[in-house]
Structure formats: structure tokens, C-alpha cells
Design an enzyme around this catalytic site. Structure first.
Site, PDB file in Angstrom:
ATOM      1  N   ARG A  83      -2.513  -4.716 -11.295  1.00 48.92           N
ATOM      2  CA  ARG A  83      -1.649  -5.625 -10.541  1.00 48.92           C
ATOM      3  C   ARG A  83      -1.364  -6.883 -11.354  1.00 48.92           C
ATOM      4  O   ARG A  83      -0.230  -7.377 -11.386  1.00 48.92           O
ATOM      5  CB  ARG A  83      -2.305  -5.987  -9.206  1.00 48.92           C
ATOM      6  CG  ARG A  83      -1.463  -6.954  -8.355  1.00 48.92           C
ATOM      7  CD  ARG A  83      -2.195  -7.320  -7.081  1.00 48.92           C
ATOM      8  NE  ARG A  83      -2.394  -6.158  -6.235  1.00 48.92           N
ATOM      9  CZ  ARG A  83      -3.243  -6.124  -5.208  1.00 48.92           C
ATOM     10  NH1 ARG A  83      -3.984  -7.181  -4.935  1.00 48.92           N
ATOM     11  NH2 ARG A  83      -3.365  -5.028  -4.475  1.00 48.92           N
ATOM     12  N   LYS A 107      -6.085   0.960  -4.878  1.00 43.33           N
ATOM     13  CA  LYS A 107      -6.553   1.635  -3.669  1.00 43.33           C
ATOM     14  C   LYS A 107      -5.391   2.003  -2.744  1.00 43.33           C
ATOM     15  O   LYS A 107      -5.309   3.127  -2.237  1.00 43.33           O
ATOM     16  CB  LYS A 107      -7.567   0.752  -2.930  1.00 43.33           C
ATOM     17  CG  LYS A 107      -8.812   0.446  -3.748  1.00 43.33           C
ATOM     18  CD  LYS A 107      -9.823  -0.356  -2.963  1.00 43.33           C
ATOM     19  CE  LYS A 107      -9.357  -1.763  -2.665  1.00 43.33           C
ATOM     20  NZ  LYS A 107      -9.136  -2.577  -3.877  1.00 43.33           N
TER      21      LYS A 107
END
Length: 345
Positions: free
Chosen positions: A224, A71
Site C-alpha cells: 500500500r 488482506k
């Protein structure tokens, strides 16, 4: 207009520290570099290309999804694609209406304002955002007491980008003021392998395709985590191995970091073992479970449980959490005949 990243309202710079600098260096800078989320990229590229053609800011955009899916990266890409500066803040940093007025007074034409964790913006602050997003105006109160008066101050045209891990907590009026919203999905193993190989190239890590795929398969479908595991496997290869991240080095590095073949880490396994061994498979309430694994309730509910539920290891019921037969099998345990898990399936 040259692009520049900076933070406001006391929010720590996300690039502070060597580890964060390395993480920031792995972030894609353009939509072409961004791997995965194909449908989202197509929709977003049309919005940004149309805005560039009209030489005006894009509509306000909202990105939603679990942590680590990109995001913040997409917010920076929006600014880059528009050739705009980006100003960064977060919901918890916007405590009072004056904080919004201070930020928006610094916005230049075409700037991108990124608000992370936007679902945590207080109600009184939302009231200031509404006219800013719709009418490019904010109401500012001057003075106090009987002499106080409100004036309406114009705001330069800008694009607001919000990011949230909990779409349902965003107030309807705020959500409706975004021109478009995007839900980020978890990534496929193939996309994660491409992300690992791209990161390895940037970090100058010699990684084999088999090792990259093994890392990707254990990354909980999250970029991530994939990048973090790559760096930890690299450390093992440099210290204990030959320096090359091959399949053997990947397996050993992942084992050292207690990440199993299903992508479950030590905390995940502890939670499942607790349900199975201490509570006979459940159901067990959130409070009791959080105390048993020594984690806050929010961490259990928002961080640990979602992946276990998505992978079919855990079920939330009205009576509490229940371990599934898949969880018992994964742990190598035999469920008792009266186990709640067997009664559900």
C-alpha cells in the site's frame, strides 16, 4: 454467478472517491496476479480449487497481519476465484446481534462475507456468529418482555473471511471456527519492485527499473505504501520533472515527501528524535512519548512503533521505550554515556 461488491451496515464504500477508485484499480483480481506471499498463495489455492471441485463454499478463512499487506485484496480474490458475490462489513459496524441476522438473511448460497477488523466484533455478536459459522443457523429473538421467544433461522451456505491486524485480540472460540488462518508477512524489495512496476503499467506511468527499486526500498515492505509513493513521485515528475519517473525523479519525489533511505517518514524521525533528545535515549513510557509527539497512544503503539522495532531502531522494555545505537547513528547523534540505549547492548 457474477461477482458484485457492496457494503452493509452503514460501512462506507471502500471505492468512494477518485483516490480510492485508483487504489482499487491497482488491486490484483486473481491469485496469479497477486505478487508475493508465495506459501500463503499455495495453501490458499489448494483450498479454493478443492472447494470449486466439490461445488461448495470454501472453509471460513482468517487473514492476519499489519495494515497494507493485502488482506482485503485477498478477500476479494477468494470471492473471484470461487465465482461468488462478496458482502463487506467490519467489526465496529456489527454493534448488536440483529446486525448479523440482517446481513446473513441476505446471504445467497456460496456468498463470501468479509468482516474487516474482526477482532473488534463485540462479544454478544460473536455468540450469534458461532452457530452461523458451524451449523448454518442463527438464533433470532422475536418480541420483547415476557412474550419474547427465540427461533432458530437457517442460513445459506457461505464462506466467512475475517481480517485482523491484531490476532491476539480475537476470542479463542471465534478463532477456532475458521477452517484455516493465514499470517501475511512483510514483502521483499524484489516483490515490491514488481508491485510498483505492475502499478506503473496500470496507471500508465513511465518508470525505470532503478526508480521502481528505489521506491520499493523505501516502502516499509508494504505494498500500500509502495503504491502511494509511486503516485506521489509521479506527481513530482509531472510537475517538476520531465514526466518520466527515473532514478533522479524518484529520489527528489521521495525527498519532497520526507521519506528517507530507511523508509522512515517525518513522524518516525520525530519519535526517534524525541526519545534521543528529550529523554536521553529512554526508557520512556508510552503515555509521555505519545504526548511529546502529539499522537494518540494507539497510533504510536500500533502504527509508528512496529516498523521501528522491526528495523532495529527501537526496543520496548518493561521500563519503557529505548532508542537503539542504530537509531542514534541514523539520526547522526552521539548517545550520552549514561544513555539507556547503551546499557541494553
Amino acid at each position: 454467478m457474477a461477482r458484485e461488491d457492496f457494503t452493509l451496515s452503514g460501512l462506507p464504500d471502500p471505492d468512494d472517491g477518485p483516490e480510492m477508485e485508483a487504489e482499487a484499480g491497482l488491486r490484483p483480481k486473481t491469485l496469479d496476479e497477486f505478487v508475493g506471499q508465495t506459501d500463503l498463495k499455495e495453501r490458499l489455492s489448494i483450498i479454493l480449487e478443492a472447494a470449486r471441485a466439490r461445488n461448495e463454499p470454501a472453509d471460513h478463512l482468517l487473514f492476519a497481519g499489519p495494515p497494507g499487506l493485502g488482506k482485503t485484496t485477498l478477500a476479494n480474490i477468494v470471492a473471484t476465484e470461487l465465482g461468488a458475490d462478496i458482502q463487506i462489513t467490519s467489526g465496529p459496524a456489527l454493534v448488536k446481534p440483529g446486525d448479523v441476522a440482517s446481513i446473513l438473511s441476505k446471504v445467497q448460497p456460496g456468498d463470501v462475507l468479509f468482516v474487516d477488523e474482526i477482532h473488534r466484533v463485540p462479544t454478544q455478536v460473536e455468540e450469534v456468529l458461532y452457530p452461523a459459522m458451524e451449523d448454518l443457523q442463527i438464533d433470532v429473538v422475536i418480541g420483547s418482555g415476557p412474550a419474547a421467544r427465540s427461533i432458530r433461522m437457517p442460513v445459506e451456505p457461505f464462506t466467512m473471511v475475517g481480517a485482523t491486524t491484531r490476532m491476539g485480540l480475537i476470542a479463542g472460540p471465534l478463532r477456532d471456527r475458521f477452517g484455516d488462518s493465514f499470517r501475511l508477512d512483510f514483502y521483499s524489495t524484489e516483490d515490491l519492485q514488481a508491485i510498483v512496476e505492475r502499478a506503473a503499467g496500470i496507471l500508465e506511468i513511465d518508470v525505470s527499473p532503478e526508480a521502481a527499486r528505489e521506491i520499493a526500498a523505501r516502502s516499509r515492505r508494504t505494498p500500500r505504501i509502495a503504491n502511494r509513493l509511486l503516485k506521489r513521485v509521479r506527481d513530482w515528475a509531472e510537475v517538476r520533472g520531465s514526466g518520466v519517473v527515473d532514478l533522479e525523479a524518484a529520489m527528489e519525489g521521495l525527498r519532497m515527501n520526507q521519506v528517507d533511505k530507511a523508509g522512515l517518514d517525518r513522524v518516525d524521525l520525530l519519535l526517534l528524535e524525541t526519545i534521543c533528545t528529550k529523554f536521553a535515549g529512554g526508557p520512556v513510557g508510552l503515555s509521555n512519548l505519545a504526548i511529546s509527539v502529539s499522537e494518540p497512544k494507539d497510533t504510536v503503539e500500533d502504527v509508528i512503533e512496529p516498523f521501528l522495532i522491526q528495523q532495529g531502531f527501537l526496543v520496548r522494555t518493561n521500563a519503557g521505550r529505548v532508542a537503539t545505537p542504530k537509531a542514534w547513528e541514523h539520526l547522526g547523534l552521539t548517545p550520552p554515556p549514561s544513555s539507556g540505549s547503551t546499557s541494553l547492548f
